[in-house]
Scaffold this active site. Structure first.
Site, PDB file in Angstrom:
ATOM      1  N   LYS A 101       0.729  -0.814   0.338  1.00  6.96           N
ATOM      2  CA  LYS A 101      -0.226   0.055  -0.306  1.00  6.96           C
ATOM      3  C   LYS A 101       1.341   0.751  -0.365  1.00  6.96           C
ATOM      4  O   LYS A 101       0.447   2.725  -0.556  1.00  6.96           O
ATOM      5  CB  LYS A 101      -1.041   0.064   0.726  1.00  6.96           C
ATOM      6  N   GLU A 123      -9.704   6.158   3.019  1.00  8.36           N
ATOM      7  CA  GLU A 123     -10.822   5.669   3.228  1.00  8.36           C
ATOM      8  C   GLU A 123      -9.872   3.601   3.940  1.00  8.36           C
ATOM      9  O   GLU A 123      -9.103   4.049   3.102  1.00  8.36           O
ATOM     10  CB  GLU A 123     -11.702   4.526   2.604  1.00  8.36           C
ATOM     11  N   SER A 390       1.607  -9.556  -0.337  1.00  7.25           N
ATOM     12  CA  SER A 390       1.438  -8.909  -0.068  1.00  7.25           C
ATOM     13  C   SER A 390       2.043  -7.603   0.663  1.00  7.25           C
ATOM     14  O   SER A 390       1.831  -6.764   0.702  1.00  7.25           O
ATOM     15  CB  SER A 390      -0.191  -7.775  -0.923  1.00  7.25           C
TER      16      SER A 390
HETATM   17  C1  LIG Z   1      -5.286  -3.844   1.212  1.00  3.69           C
HETATM   18  C2  LIG Z   1      -4.527  -5.344   0.948  1.00  3.69           C
HETATM   19  C3  LIG Z   1      -4.790  -6.237   0.006  1.00  3.69           C
HETATM   20  C4  LIG Z   1      -5.668  -5.730  -0.918  1.00  3.69           C
HETATM   21  O1  LIG Z   1      -6.107  -4.860  -1.563  1.00  3.69           O
HETATM   22  P1  LIG Z   1      -5.556  -4.784  -2.917  1.00  3.69           P
HETATM   23  O2  LIG Z   1      -5.703  -3.365  -3.904  1.00  3.69           O
HETATM   24  O3  LIG Z   1      -6.673  -6.133  -3.839  1.00  3.69           O
HETATM   25  O4  LIG Z   1      -4.300  -5.541  -3.371  1.00  3.69           O
HETATM   26  C5  LIG Z   1      -4.123  -7.627  -0.163  1.00  3.69           C
HETATM   27  N1  LIG Z   1      -3.314  -7.718   0.966  1.00  3.69           N
HETATM   28  C6  LIG Z   1      -2.460  -7.008   1.650  1.00  3.69           C
HETATM   29  C7  LIG Z   1      -1.314  -7.116   2.636  1.00  3.69           C
HETATM   30  C8  LIG Z   1      -3.746  -5.720   1.583  1.00  3.69           C
HETATM   31  O5  LIG Z   1      -3.266  -4.844   3.134  1.00  3.69           O
END
Ligand SMILES: *Cc1c(COP(=O)(O)O)cnc(C)c1O
Length: 409
Positions: A101, A123, A390
């Site tokens: 993010k 948000e 992620s």
């Molecule tokens: C917010 C988040 C997601 C989901 O959001 P995407 O926009 O689909 O990437 C996935 N993994 C993590 C660790 C997140 O913080």
């Protein structure tokens, strides 16, 4: 392995068009009062991207504040465990604030500064985007307000405190299901009222143009690094790249550089929840259809009247009724495949990655890991699969303990 048709000769950098369309998806479905701010933002964004000074500052902050580049890590023990394809993990969990993010939060905050804004709103669902935004606002001296559903505030109390420590005001939203969708509505309402001073940093590849494009572009660095890194370590491209899909930002970020490499299969993994039946999941491509939600035309979980369905996932970050419009487009074109992992598959993968590799993934990420493990077993040791890790799972440890019934781990 299924390949897209040969006539499918796309140039991903041409998308979206000037009004934000990815084929029939995307666009700007907003109240009149938001059209001007969205056009101003689009213009400011294009100007910034052409300005070497902006690019330099962005790259500097990605390196110095966020900690890029992230490793592409060969998960040797996980590979052995699955007895199939080699599994690599792109370590976005190692970034400052713990998830991908921050790439987008930095990029947009620098745009806001160029536009002379003094106040940032956002948000957040699980809180990762809220924390990334609060952190960059603290660093750059912006006033910061984060909208969060009260249900999410309860589930993620520690993240609320982290945001407040960084000086953000966290405003609880009490409408509807008290989760992400309602928080987005509230943030939009704030933006309409305060647009002269305020920039709205949306947290995923969602919403009206130019947000899906901007958010994608700020995460493209993931795939660019990843491609370079796999060529360095393996001397060839992977057979498959996979990522979990909430709004779709970490997925489009890692996929983008591979879109033209038709030999690389791209697979997005949605939240299968308890099962694929109304209200029990968030797999838009498994149970949704075309509609408009919060600014964009895309695949949405809704009833025949267009009323938005309730959703469920063990991971708050995947628990949303709409998917980013660019994913809807590539789904239609057959270039990105979509599957899902259920809550219990994700919880199993969460524990597997902890035990086998010593890495605690976010529950969102665990959906991608579950798929990567399943898929690796179907492939041979000559194959390579990359999964976008992620985010890290510190935020989820308490929830995992509750669900797994192991309060004393
Ligand atoms: C917010 C988040 C997601 C989901 O959001 P995407 O926009 O689909 O990437 C996935 N993994 C993590 C660790 C997140 O913080």
């Amino acid at each position: 392995m299924q390949n897209p048709s040969p006539e499918h000769n796309l140039d991903p950098t041409d998308l979206p068009d000037a009004r934000g369309h990815f084929g029939k998806y995307g666009g700007m479905y907003v109240p009149e009062t938001l059209m001007t701010p969205l056009f101003e933002l689009t213009e400011a964004y294009h100007e910034a991207r052409q300005d070497p000074y902006y690019q330099k500052e962005l790259n500097f902050q990605l390196r110095e504040f966020a900690g890029r580049p992230t490793n592409l890590y060969f998960a040797e023990r996980l590979t052995k465990h699955c007895r199939g394809a080699k599994i690599y993990l792109k370590r976005e969990d190692l970034l400052h604030t713990g998830a991908h993010k921050i790439n987008n939060a930095i990029g947009q905050a620098l745009i806001a500064k160029r536009m002379g804004k003094t106040r940032i709103i956002a948000e957040t669902g699980a809180g990762q985007h809220g924390i990334a935004t609060a952190a960059i606002c603290a660093k750059m001296g912006f006033e910061c307000v984060i909208y969060m559903g009260e249900e999410d505030m309860r589930r993620q109390a520690l993240n609320v405190f982290r945001m407040r420590l960084c000086g953000a005001k966290v405003r609880g939203v009490t409408a509807g299901q008290k989760t992400l969708k309602e928080a987005v509505n509230e943030a939009m309402r704030d933006w309409v009222t305060n647009v002269r001073t305020t920039h709205y940093i949306i947290g995923s590849a969602l919403g009206a143009h130019p947000f899906p494009m901007m958010v994608r572009d700020f995460h493209r660095v993931i795939g660019e690094e990843c491609k370079r890194q796999i060529l360095e370590s393996e001397g060839r491209l992977p057979d498959e790249v996979t990522a979990c899909v909430g709004g779709g930002s970490n997925a489009i970020g890692i996929f983008f550089s591979f879109l033209k490499d038709l030999g690389v299969r791209l697979t997005g993994v949605e939240a299968g929840g308890r099962e694929i039946s109304l209200g029990h999941h968030a797999a838009r491509f498994a149970g949704g259809r075309l509609g408009v939600l919060q600014g964009a035309k895309t695949w949405i979980l809704q009833n025949s009247d267009g009323q938005i369905d309730r959703t469920h996932s063990v991971s708050a970050g995947l628990d949303y009724a709409a998917v980013g419009p660019e994913h809807a487009y590539y789904n239609e074109k057959g270039r990105i495949d979509f599957g899902y992992a259920t809550d219990s598959e994700a919880l199993q993968a969460f524990q597997d990655l902890c035990k086998i590799e010593g890495i605690v993934p976010a529950l969102e990420t665990a959906h991608g890991i579950a798929y990567a493990m399943r898929r690796a077993r179907e492939l041979s040791s000559d194959n390579i699969i990359i999964c976008n890790l992620s985010g890290r799972g510190d935020k989820d440890v308490q929830e995992a303990a509750r669900v797994l019934g192991q309060t004393t781990l």
